[in-house]
Enzyme design. Structure first.
Site, PDB file in Angstrom:
ATOM      1  N   ASP A  25       0.830  -1.207   0.000  1.00  0.00           N
ATOM      2  CA  ASP A  25       0.000   0.000   0.000  1.00  0.00           C
ATOM      3  C   ASP A  25       0.867   1.262   0.000  1.00  0.00           C
ATOM      4  OD1 ASP A  25      -2.310   1.477   0.037  1.00  0.00           O
ATOM      5  OD2 ASP A  25      -2.677   1.231   2.183  1.00  0.00           O
ATOM      6  N   GLY A  26       0.341   2.318  -0.579  1.00  0.00           N
ATOM      7  CA  GLY A  26       0.996   3.620  -0.492  1.00  0.00           C
ATOM      8  C   GLY A  26       1.596   4.141  -1.792  1.00  0.00           C
ATOM      9  N   TRP A  30       2.939   7.993  -2.252  1.00  0.00           N
ATOM     10  CA  TRP A  30       4.354   8.173  -2.630  1.00  0.00           C
ATOM     11  C   TRP A  30       4.441   9.134  -3.813  1.00  0.00           C
ATOM     12  CZ3 TRP A  30       7.217   7.285  -7.057  1.00  0.00           C
ATOM     13  CH2 TRP A  30       8.600   7.214  -6.924  1.00  0.00           C
ATOM     14  N   HIS A  42       2.737   3.533  -8.970  1.00  0.00           N
ATOM     15  CA  HIS A  42       2.559   2.104  -9.280  1.00  0.00           C
ATOM     16  C   HIS A  42       3.782   1.571 -10.035  1.00  0.00           C
ATOM     17  CE1 HIS A  42      -1.411   2.306  -7.702  1.00  0.00           C
ATOM     18  NE2 HIS A  42      -1.931   3.019  -8.691  1.00  0.00           N
ATOM     19  N   GLU A  72     -12.232  -4.605  -5.065  1.00  0.00           N
ATOM     20  CA  GLU A  72     -12.702  -3.219  -4.909  1.00  0.00           C
ATOM     21  C   GLU A  72     -11.934  -2.248  -5.814  1.00  0.00           C
ATOM     22  OE1 GLU A  72     -12.015  -5.307  -2.305  1.00  0.00           O
ATOM     23  OE2 GLU A  72     -14.140  -5.660  -1.884  1.00  0.00           O
ATOM     24  N   ASN A  73     -10.727  -2.635  -6.213  1.00  0.00           N
ATOM     25  CA  ASN A  73      -9.908  -1.722  -7.047  1.00  0.00           C
ATOM     26  C   ASN A  73     -10.511  -1.469  -8.429  1.00  0.00           C
ATOM     27  OD1 ASN A  73      -6.651  -2.856  -5.791  1.00  0.00           O
ATOM     28  ND2 ASN A  73      -7.932  -1.168  -5.109  1.00  0.00           N
ATOM     29  N   TRP A  74     -11.459  -2.318  -8.856  1.00  0.00           N
ATOM     30  CA  TRP A  74     -12.115  -2.062 -10.156  1.00  0.00           C
ATOM     31  C   TRP A  74     -12.861  -0.725 -10.141  1.00  0.00           C
ATOM     32  CZ3 TRP A  74     -10.460  -4.816 -14.015  1.00  0.00           C
ATOM     33  CH2 TRP A  74     -10.131  -6.160 -13.864  1.00  0.00           C
ATOM     34  N   ARG A 199      -5.407  -2.124   8.741  1.00  0.00           N
ATOM     35  CA  ARG A 199      -6.568  -2.927   8.346  1.00  0.00           C
ATOM     36  C   ARG A 199      -6.156  -4.001   7.347  1.00  0.00           C
ATOM     37  NH1 ARG A 199      -7.814   2.384   6.590  1.00  0.00           N
ATOM     38  NH2 ARG A 199      -7.124   2.675   4.455  1.00  0.00           N
ATOM     39  N   SER A 201      -8.273  -5.004   4.745  1.00  0.00           N
ATOM     40  CA  SER A 201      -8.827  -4.676   3.420  1.00  0.00           C
ATOM     41  C   SER A 201      -9.232  -5.906   2.604  1.00  0.00           C
ATOM     42  CB  SER A 201      -7.819  -3.836   2.613  1.00  0.00           C
ATOM     43  OG  SER A 201      -7.535  -2.645   3.283  1.00  0.00           O
TER      44      SER A 201
HETATM   45  C1  FPP Z   1      -1.851   0.306  -3.367  1.00  0.00           C
HETATM   46  O1  FPP Z   1      -1.424   1.634  -3.428  1.00  0.00           O
HETATM   47  C2  FPP Z   1      -1.357  -0.461  -4.469  1.00  0.00           C
HETATM   48  C3  FPP Z   1      -2.130  -1.025  -5.465  1.00  0.00           C
HETATM   49  C4  FPP Z   1      -3.591  -0.921  -5.499  1.00  0.00           C
HETATM   50  C5  FPP Z   1      -1.567  -1.743  -6.571  1.00  0.00           C
HETATM   51  C6  FPP Z   1      -0.330  -2.542  -6.288  1.00  0.00           C
HETATM   52  C7  FPP Z   1       0.412  -2.621  -7.557  1.00  0.00           C
HETATM   53  C8  FPP Z   1       1.745  -2.598  -7.696  1.00  0.00           C
HETATM   54  C9  FPP Z   1       2.669  -2.605  -6.553  1.00  0.00           C
HETATM   55  C10 FPP Z   1       2.373  -2.536  -9.038  1.00  0.00           C
HETATM   56  C11 FPP Z   1       2.120  -3.655  -9.984  1.00  0.00           C
HETATM   57  C12 FPP Z   1       2.107  -5.008  -9.402  1.00  0.00           C
HETATM   58  C13 FPP Z   1       2.792  -6.074  -9.869  1.00  0.00           C
HETATM   59  C14 FPP Z   1       2.535  -7.387  -9.244  1.00  0.00           C
HETATM   60  C15 FPP Z   1       3.801  -5.996 -10.928  1.00  0.00           C
HETATM   61  P1  FPP Z   1      -2.524   2.787  -3.503  1.00  0.00           P
HETATM   62  O2  FPP Z   1      -2.707   3.148  -4.916  1.00  0.00           O
HETATM   63  O3  FPP Z   1      -3.790   2.330  -2.803  1.00  0.00           O
HETATM   64  O4  FPP Z   1      -1.813   3.886  -2.684  1.00  0.00           O
HETATM   65  P2  FPP Z   1      -2.512   5.027  -1.805  1.00  0.00           P
HETATM   66  O5  FPP Z   1      -3.252   4.333  -0.693  1.00  0.00           O
HETATM   67  O6  FPP Z   1      -1.341   5.809  -1.297  1.00  0.00           O
HETATM   68  O7  FPP Z   1      -3.400   5.809  -2.712  1.00  0.00           O
END
Ligand code: FPP
Length: 253
Positions: A25-26, A30, A42, A72-74, A199, A201
């Protein structure tokens, strides 16, 4: 060739977690901190995936599960979902040979059928190529959600009861486990979540019954092999009782 951080690291093999799961996460925060587009977060995150997979393999972790995309990410903006899928495809293709060379087997947990067809295809190619590898199992959780996983398991069990392939008296915890995406895998011993959120999630809710949880403040794109090793050392000091009493503190010795 060992990476610098894992070189000479001595971890007691007897208390090493068999299965480590990570909520990465994060990425967004970042990028925001650096005044960059979320997608850049990402992209950097996917570089970290590569280094942690390598480190886990070198440290002899048997199973590594990475939460890469939730059910949920969809609901994220279309362009972000598209970028994540493109990044996933690119990473799978570019790391295919490395996974193979490092004897790592790729597996997907989640609704694989919901992913774009081109992503499914690249995943299938990589899973086929690595299917006999046995040094580490790498699970990518994609379109994964525990509630969906458990609901699907219930449906399959109900169908088997309806068709008389199963009797309701046969329902046990083991039978439920056998209907989850993680069938035949050990439960995660350790779940790590980056970026300081406390959490789960919708991640491995059934499987996390006795998982040790470690939350660190580091945002995923800043996560390092050294921090990973420190977390494993912390895990090794923990007293896991699984609801029982520790031998040294029990009255009957
Ligand atoms: C959470 O950060 C991260 C994700 C939803 C995607 C994870 C994906 C990667 C690490 C890159 C691609 C994966 C692979 C396996 C090559 P967030 O977007 O929720 O961050 P935030 O909470 O700071 O907004």
């Amino acid at each position: 060739m060992k990476s610098n951080s894992t070189q000479d690291v001595i971890l007691n093999p007897e208390t090493l977690p068999s299965h480590v799961a990570i909520i990465m996460d994060g990425n967004g925060r970042w990028a925001k901190k650096k005044m960059l587009n979320r997608i850049k977060g990402h992209e950097q995150g996917s570089q970290i995936v590569r280094s942690i997979v390598t480190a886990a393999r070198e440290l002899k972790i048997g199973t590594l599960t990475l939460y890469a995309f939730s059910t949920e990410n969809w609901a994220r903006p279309k362009h972000e979902v598209k970028a994540l899928m493109m990044l996933l495809k690119k990473s799978i293709v570019s790391q295919r040979e490395e996974l193979s060379k490092n004897n790592i087997r790729l597996n997907i947990i989640g609704q694989k059928h919901k992913l774009p067809l081109d992503v499914q295809k690249e995943l299938e190619v990589t899973m086929e190529l690595t299917k006999n590898n046995n040094k580490m199992l790498l699970n990518l959780a994609l379109s994964y959600g525990s509630r969906e996983e458990i609901t699907t398991a219930f449906k399959r069990i109900a169908e088997k009861i309806e068709s008389k392939d199963l009797d309701s008296r046969d329902i046990t915890q083991d039978l439920i486990c056998d209907h989850l995406y993680t069938r035949a895998m050990p439960d995660p011993d350790l779940i790590i979540r980056t970026s300081g959120e406390y959490r789960l999630s919708n991640f491995l809710l059934w499987q996390a019954a006795y998982s040790e949880i470690y939350i660190c403040d580091t945002l995923w794109p800043d996560f390092t092999e050294s921090e990973f090793i420190e977390i494993l050392k912390n895990f090794q000091k923990r007293d896991r009782r699984f609801g029982k009493v520790a031998c040294s503190t029990s009255n009957d010795g």
